[in-house]
Design a protein around this motif. Structure first.
Motif, short mmCIF file in Angstrom:
data_model
loop_
_atom_site.label_atom_id
_atom_site.label_comp_id
_atom_site.label_asym_id
_atom_site.label_seq_id
_atom_site.Cartn_x
_atom_site.Cartn_y
_atom_site.Cartn_z
N SER A 88 -4.69 -7.55 -13.64
CA SER A 88 -5.45 -8.71 -13.15
C SER A 88 -5.06 -9.08 -11.73
O SER A 88 -5.76 -9.85 -11.07
CB SER A 88 -5.24 -9.91 -14.08
N HIS A 89 -3.95 -8.51 -11.25
CA HIS A 89 -3.48 -8.81 -9.89
C HIS A 89 -3.63 -7.65 -8.92
O HIS A 89 -3.74 -7.87 -7.71
CB HIS A 89 -2.01 -9.23 -9.94
N ILE A 90 -3.63 -6.42 -9.43
CA ILE A 90 -3.68 -5.27 -8.54
C ILE A 90 -4.32 -4.09 -9.25
O ILE A 90 -4.07 -3.86 -10.43
CB ILE A 90 -2.26 -4.90 -8.03
N ASP A 91 -5.16 -3.36 -8.52
CA ASP A 91 -5.74 -2.12 -9.03
C ASP A 91 -4.65 -1.05 -9.02
O ASP A 91 -4.11 -0.72 -7.97
CB ASP A 91 -6.91 -1.71 -8.14
N LEU A 92 -4.32 -0.52 -10.17
CA LEU A 92 -3.18 0.38 -10.29
C LEU A 92 -3.48 1.82 -9.90
O LEU A 92 -2.55 2.63 -9.74
CB LEU A 92 -2.66 0.36 -11.74
N ASN A 93 -4.73 2.15 -9.72
CA ASN A 93 -5.07 3.54 -9.41
C ASN A 93 -4.41 4.01 -8.11
O ASN A 93 -4.57 3.38 -7.06
CB ASN A 93 -6.60 3.69 -9.29
N LYS A 112 0.67 5.32 -16.15
CA LYS A 112 0.18 6.65 -15.78
C LYS A 112 -1.27 6.82 -16.22
O LYS A 112 -2.10 7.38 -15.48
CB LYS A 112 1.06 7.71 -16.41
N GLN A 113 -1.60 6.36 -17.41
CA GLN A 113 -2.97 6.42 -17.89
C GLN A 113 -3.92 5.61 -17.02
O GLN A 113 -5.10 5.94 -16.90
CB GLN A 113 -3.06 5.93 -19.34
N ALA A 114 -3.38 4.54 -16.42
CA ALA A 114 -4.20 3.70 -15.53
C ALA A 114 -4.35 4.29 -14.14
O ALA A 114 -4.97 3.68 -13.27
CB ALA A 114 -3.59 2.30 -15.44
N GLY A 115 -3.76 5.46 -13.91
CA GLY A 115 -3.91 6.15 -12.64
C GLY A 115 -2.79 5.96 -11.64
O GLY A 115 -2.89 6.40 -10.49
N ALA A 116 -1.71 5.29 -12.06
CA ALA A 116 -0.61 5.02 -11.15
C ALA A 116 0.30 6.23 -10.99
O ALA A 116 0.39 7.10 -11.87
CB ALA A 116 0.20 3.82 -11.65
N ASP A 117 1.01 6.26 -9.87
CA ASP A 117 2.08 7.23 -9.62
C ASP A 117 3.36 6.55 -10.10
O ASP A 117 3.82 5.59 -9.48
CB ASP A 117 2.15 7.55 -8.13
N TYR A 153 14.18 5.18 -1.66
CA TYR A 153 12.93 4.52 -2.04
C TYR A 153 12.82 3.10 -1.50
O TYR A 153 12.11 2.27 -2.07
CB TYR A 153 12.79 4.51 -3.56
N ALA A 154 13.47 2.81 -0.40
CA ALA A 154 13.37 1.48 0.20
C ALA A 154 11.92 1.21 0.63
O ALA A 154 11.28 2.05 1.28
CB ALA A 154 14.29 1.36 1.40
N GLU A 155 11.39 0.05 0.21
CA GLU A 155 10.02 -0.38 0.53
C GLU A 155 9.00 0.70 0.21
O GLU A 155 8.05 0.94 0.95
CB GLU A 155 9.92 -0.82 2.00
N TYR A 156 9.16 1.34 -0.92
CA TYR A 156 8.33 2.48 -1.32
C TYR A 156 7.26 2.09 -2.33
O TYR A 156 6.14 2.62 -2.30
CB TYR A 156 9.24 3.56 -1.92
N PHE A 157 7.56 1.18 -3.24
CA PHE A 157 6.68 0.92 -4.37
C PHE A 157 5.72 -0.24 -4.11
O PHE A 157 6.06 -1.24 -3.48
CB PHE A 157 7.51 0.62 -5.62
N ASP A 158 4.51 -0.09 -4.65
CA ASP A 158 3.52 -1.17 -4.62
C ASP A 158 3.78 -2.18 -5.72
O ASP A 158 3.46 -3.37 -5.57
CB ASP A 158 2.11 -0.59 -4.81
N VAL A 159 4.32 -1.69 -6.84
CA VAL A 159 4.53 -2.53 -8.02
C VAL A 159 5.89 -2.19 -8.64
O VAL A 159 6.24 -1.01 -8.77
CB VAL A 159 3.43 -2.30 -9.08
#
Length: 270
Positions: A88-93, A112-117, A153-159
């Motif tokens: 509801s806050h971010i498109d995970l693809n 992963k099923q939602a398309g995320a890395d 992985y500093a400042e690497y992830f969106d979520v």
């Protein structure tokens, strides 16, 4: 290092939330003492986990598999609600996601099923092995503050997600602080943790106090010195303070999670 040795190395008079030397024993429980800080009223027990650096070739058994499988349907139902809250806050693809304390990897699998890395952290070897067998997921044993994550992985992830984990870690402030460093500016952090504001917790304290410590049963259910069990619990005020201290803005407390026993929040890195 044995757990007892780790406990001997930490001064539990130092509050694990505000960092001041103002924590004192409050309740004597089964195999542990619950400390309370006179400054911020944070509650935590005098137990710390240690983690092995060497792992056996195979730790999981058929008994483990059977038990974990029996819990999966209920866990999946809850984690699908968590996924809906995140979505509801971010498109995970194609978003880079890190799940801290992923357990057997169910939420990482849903991401992963939602398309995320997806990357995921789990210190328990049995859970890592199950995730590999069941979901073909490679979970990492290194904790979020380990150099493996902090240097690569500093400042690497969106979520970043931290479900049902903050109450288990040795040092919650440092854990969230480490997680924030792994988030991109503007990235989202989602977490849930039991609420100390709940009626169950207040009833547990009343039971202890009115019985002069002879009926600590309820508090003994909320905390445990055993590995990977509850070491601390937060009030809403304390959790919000922690999140703001590490540079997060609370975006929303989940409207999808109805139970008042939990705090479920979405935050964003400035």
């Amino acid at each position: 290092m044995l757990n007892g040795e780790a406990n001997d190395m930490y001064d539990f008079n130092r509050c694990k939330l505000c960092g001041k030397n103002t924590a004192e024993p409050k309740y004597k429980l089964k195999g542990m003492t619950l400390y309370a800080c006179s400054q911020c009223d944070f509650h935590f027990i005098d137990a710390l986990d240690t983690f092995p650096t060497d792992y056996p070739d195979k730790a999981i058994s058929d008994k483990h598999r059977s038990f974990i499988e029996s819990k999966l349907p209920q866990n999946r139902q809850q984690l699908e609600v968590d996924l809906k809250f995140v979505s509801s806050h971010i498109d995970l693809n194609e978003k880079r996601c890190l799940d801290i304390g992923t357990g057997v990897g169910m939420f990482a699998f849903l991401l992963k099923q939602a398309g995320a890395d997806v990357s995921a952290i789990e210190p328990q070897q049995i859970f890592r092995e199950f995730a590999q067998e069941k979901f073909q997921l490679e979970l990492r044993p290194e904790l979020a503050d380990d150099t493996y994550w902090q240097e690569n992985y500093a400042e690497y992830f969106d979520v970043v997600t931290i479900w049902d984990t903050l109450e288990h870690v040795n040092f919650p402030l440092e854990t969230v602080q480490a997680a924030v460093k792994l988030l991109k500016p503007g990235g989202y952090l989602f977490l849930d943790t039991p609420s100390r504001d709940s009626l169950f917790y207040r009833s547990s304290e009343w039971s202890y106090q009115f019985s002069f410590g002879t009926r600590p049963l309820l508090l003994n259910k909320l905390y445990s010195p055993k590995p990977y069990c509850h070491k601390q619990l937060f009030t809403r005020k304390q959790l919000w303070w922690l999140l703001e201290k590490v540079g997060l803005q609370v975006v929303e407390q989940s409207p999808l999670h109805k139970a008042n026993k939990k705090l479920v929040v979405a935050c964003r890195k400035a």
